[in-house]
Write a protein that holds these residues in place. Sequence first.
Motif, mmCIF file in Angstrom:
data_model
loop_
_atom_site.group_PDB
_atom_site.id
_atom_site.type_symbol
_atom_site.label_atom_id
_atom_site.label_comp_id
_atom_site.label_asym_id
_atom_site.label_seq_id
_atom_site.Cartn_x
_atom_site.Cartn_y
_atom_site.Cartn_z
ATOM 1 N N SER A 135 33.175 72.041 -34.238
ATOM 2 C CA SER A 135 32.802 73.055 -33.255
ATOM 3 C C SER A 135 31.479 72.674 -32.596
ATOM 4 O O SER A 135 30.856 71.657 -32.953
ATOM 5 C CB SER A 135 32.665 74.422 -33.931
ATOM 6 N N ARG A 136 31.022 73.505 -31.665
ATOM 7 C CA ARG A 136 29.799 73.211 -30.934
ATOM 8 C C ARG A 136 28.584 73.102 -31.847
ATOM 9 O O ARG A 136 27.689 72.294 -31.624
ATOM 10 C CB ARG A 136 29.561 74.296 -29.878
ATOM 11 N N GLN A 137 28.556 73.912 -32.909
ATOM 12 C CA GLN A 137 27.393 73.897 -33.796
ATOM 13 C C GLN A 137 27.249 72.584 -34.553
ATOM 14 O O GLN A 137 26.158 72.231 -35.005
ATOM 15 C CB GLN A 137 27.486 75.051 -34.795
ATOM 16 N N ASN A 138 28.346 71.832 -34.684
ATOM 17 C CA ASN A 138 28.270 70.537 -35.358
ATOM 18 C C ASN A 138 27.517 69.498 -34.541
ATOM 19 O O ASN A 138 27.132 68.449 -35.056
ATOM 20 C CB ASN A 138 29.675 70.009 -35.674
ATOM 21 N N PHE A 139 27.300 69.799 -33.253
ATOM 22 C CA PHE A 139 26.582 68.876 -32.375
ATOM 23 C C PHE A 139 25.091 69.202 -32.285
ATOM 24 O O PHE A 139 24.360 68.530 -31.557
ATOM 25 C CB PHE A 139 27.201 68.898 -30.976
ATOM 26 N N ASP A 140 24.648 70.230 -33.016
ATOM 27 C CA ASP A 140 23.227 70.584 -33.032
ATOM 28 C C ASP A 140 22.467 69.692 -34.008
ATOM 29 O O ASP A 140 22.993 69.308 -35.059
ATOM 30 C CB ASP A 140 23.050 72.051 -33.443
ATOM 31 N N GLN A 141 21.229 69.337 -33.665
ATOM 32 C CA GLN A 141 20.336 68.569 -34.537
ATOM 33 C C GLN A 141 21.004 67.276 -35.041
ATOM 34 O O GLN A 141 21.134 67.033 -36.243
ATOM 35 C CB GLN A 141 19.887 69.434 -35.718
ATOM 36 N N LEU A 142 21.411 66.444 -34.098
ATOM 37 C CA LEU A 142 22.121 65.212 -34.441
ATOM 38 C C LEU A 142 21.210 63.989 -34.514
ATOM 39 O O LEU A 142 21.688 62.878 -34.688
ATOM 40 C CB LEU A 142 23.217 64.935 -33.398
ATOM 41 N N LYS A 143 19.897 64.193 -34.375
ATOM 42 C CA LYS A 143 18.986 63.050 -34.325
ATOM 43 C C LYS A 143 19.124 62.152 -35.552
ATOM 44 O O LYS A 143 19.255 60.927 -35.436
ATOM 45 C CB LYS A 143 17.546 63.544 -34.198
ATOM 46 N N SER A 144 19.099 62.752 -36.739
ATOM 47 C CA SER A 144 19.176 61.955 -37.964
ATOM 48 C C SER A 144 20.526 61.247 -38.117
ATOM 49 O O SER A 144 20.571 60.039 -38.391
ATOM 50 C CB SER A 144 18.899 62.844 -39.185
ATOM 51 N N PRO A 145 21.669 61.964 -37.936
ATOM 52 C CA PRO A 145 22.966 61.267 -38.016
ATOM 53 C C PRO A 145 23.123 60.170 -36.968
ATOM 54 O O PRO A 145 23.686 59.113 -37.262
ATOM 55 C CB PRO A 145 23.986 62.387 -37.799
ATOM 56 N N LEU A 146 22.629 60.409 -35.758
ATOM 57 C CA LEU A 146 22.739 59.391 -34.718
ATOM 58 C C LEU A 146 21.956 58.135 -35.092
ATOM 59 O O LEU A 146 22.451 57.014 -34.939
ATOM 60 C CB LEU A 146 22.221 59.949 -33.387
ATOM 61 N N PHE A 147 20.738 58.319 -35.598
ATOM 62 C CA PHE A 147 19.918 57.178 -35.996
ATOM 63 C C PHE A 147 20.574 56.418 -37.144
ATOM 64 O O PHE A 147 20.597 55.182 -37.167
ATOM 65 C CB PHE A 147 18.529 57.657 -36.420
ATOM 66 N N SER A 148 21.117 57.170 -38.118
ATOM 67 C CA SER A 148 21.774 56.537 -39.264
ATOM 68 C C SER A 148 22.989 55.722 -38.821
ATOM 69 O O SER A 148 23.190 54.585 -39.274
ATOM 70 C CB SER A 148 22.208 57.617 -40.265
ATOM 71 N N HIS A 149 23.796 56.272 -37.916
ATOM 72 C CA HIS A 149 24.984 55.563 -37.431
ATOM 73 C C HIS A 149 24.595 54.320 -36.642
ATOM 74 O O HIS A 149 25.231 53.270 -36.771
ATOM 75 C CB HIS A 149 25.828 56.493 -36.554
ATOM 76 N N LEU A 150 23.549 54.437 -35.821
ATOM 77 C CA LEU A 150 23.105 53.281 -35.047
ATOM 78 C C LEU A 150 22.572 52.174 -35.946
ATOM 79 O O LEU A 150 22.812 50.989 -35.708
ATOM 80 C CB LEU A 150 22.029 53.707 -34.045
ATOM 81 N N LYS A 151 21.831 52.559 -36.975
ATOM 82 C CA LYS A 151 21.240 51.577 -37.892
ATOM 83 C C LYS A 151 22.324 50.762 -38.595
ATOM 84 O O LYS A 151 22.239 49.535 -38.693
ATOM 85 C CB LYS A 151 20.361 52.296 -38.919
ATOM 86 N N ILE A 152 23.338 51.460 -39.090
ATOM 87 C CA ILE A 152 24.433 50.766 -39.787
ATOM 88 C C ILE A 152 25.324 50.039 -38.788
ATOM 89 O O ILE A 152 25.729 48.897 -38.990
ATOM 90 C CB ILE A 152 25.266 51.772 -40.603
ATOM 91 N N GLY A 153 25.617 50.721 -37.680
ATOM 92 C CA GLY A 153 26.572 50.184 -36.719
ATOM 93 C C GLY A 153 26.079 48.955 -35.983
ATOM 94 O O GLY A 153 26.876 48.079 -35.642
ATOM 95 N N PHE A 154 24.757 48.872 -35.752
ATOM 96 C CA PHE A 154 24.245 47.720 -35.017
ATOM 97 C C PHE A 154 24.502 46.431 -35.779
ATOM 98 O O PHE A 154 24.996 45.447 -35.223
ATOM 99 C CB PHE A 154 22.754 47.878 -34.745
ATOM 100 N N GLN A 155 24.160 46.430 -37.074
ATOM 101 C CA GLN A 155 24.353 45.215 -37.862
ATOM 102 C C GLN A 155 25.832 44.853 -37.960
ATOM 103 O O GLN A 155 26.218 43.696 -37.762
ATOM 104 C CB GLN A 155 23.768 45.400 -39.261
#
Length: 355
Positions: A135-155
């Motif tokens: 739902s829409r609330q799952n998209f709130d405060q995504l900074k930490s999950p986004l950073f974590s996904h980028l960190k793993i996904g980049f490598q």
Amino acid sequence: MRKSIAASAVLSIFFSVLLTLICCLLAHQLITIMKIPEDISKEAYDYMFVVLLGTSATVFYNLISNMLRALGDSNMPLYFLVFSSILNIFLDLLFIVPFHMGIAGAAWATVISQLLSAFFCLLVGLKKYQVLHISRQNFDQLKSPLFSHLKIGFQMGFQMSVMCIGQLAMQAVVNSLGTYAVAGYTAASKADQVSVLVNNAMIAAISAYVSQNFGAGNKKRIRLGVRTCLIQTEALNLIMCLGILFLRHPIVELFLSNPTAEIYSYSDQYLTFVAPCYFLLGLLSIYRASVQSMGNGWAPFTACMIELVMRIATTLGLSAVLGYFSVCIASPLAWFGACALLISCYYRMMKKQVC
């Protein structure tokens, strides 16, 4: 879990749009950079532009299928992959023969089949797994999950891209040699990709096995699993090597009608040198996956850099002297360089405590 799904969706949409815009706008420049022969440049552009336009379909399918695999359902993505492949063949025939869409028709067939497969995969996933309902609330405060996904996904993304980036340099050298070289190398590389797919399947198996036993602190089982997987992988690579060497001419005929002696010469050179070196690819695949599954991300990343540099340096640096042969030796030398680092790293890690 829902936060992770939301973060994955946001990143997938962002990079799909970004890559589609950049690549489509630079499609003509890519044709020039790749030194594609003038007599096939129009067809190459038509195919490439449609495939690049459908980047989001590929990302969409990979996103949904990997979510289902993470939930423990590996069967459903396989079923829809088979469906996509069969649909692709049907649409190829439909668009090229009665609709006369040419090479662009083959590209549209690929994009549409992937998009439909992803859509049906999503419908089944939403029906089977409540956790995929966000739902829409799952998209709130995504900074930490986004950073974590980028960190793993980049490598991981960089590792997956290394071979493709290196092959672009190899393809550019081949393109400069003319249409016959392009035809022979393309047909040979299609056969070569079968080995990559088989090794990737073994990577998936050993990654899950090592990570589970690493979490349990069972070093003995890690050693046993890696040893067993190496034997299986190299046995498969040997079978593929022999099969490709004995069937190299029929393989070319699968992709080209009435190939000339010159085309056979180019494909023979590539397969005759690369196929016996599949054992290096097997070592690289298993040791890289094992080291990464034990929490070491930098050694595989460094190995990828070694692989990339050696592949590009061999192809571009030696092409003036060795010509087409520089393309044939580029991948084996890159595999050897990466193996030298990863094998030593694996045994150093195994001497320490796993947990």
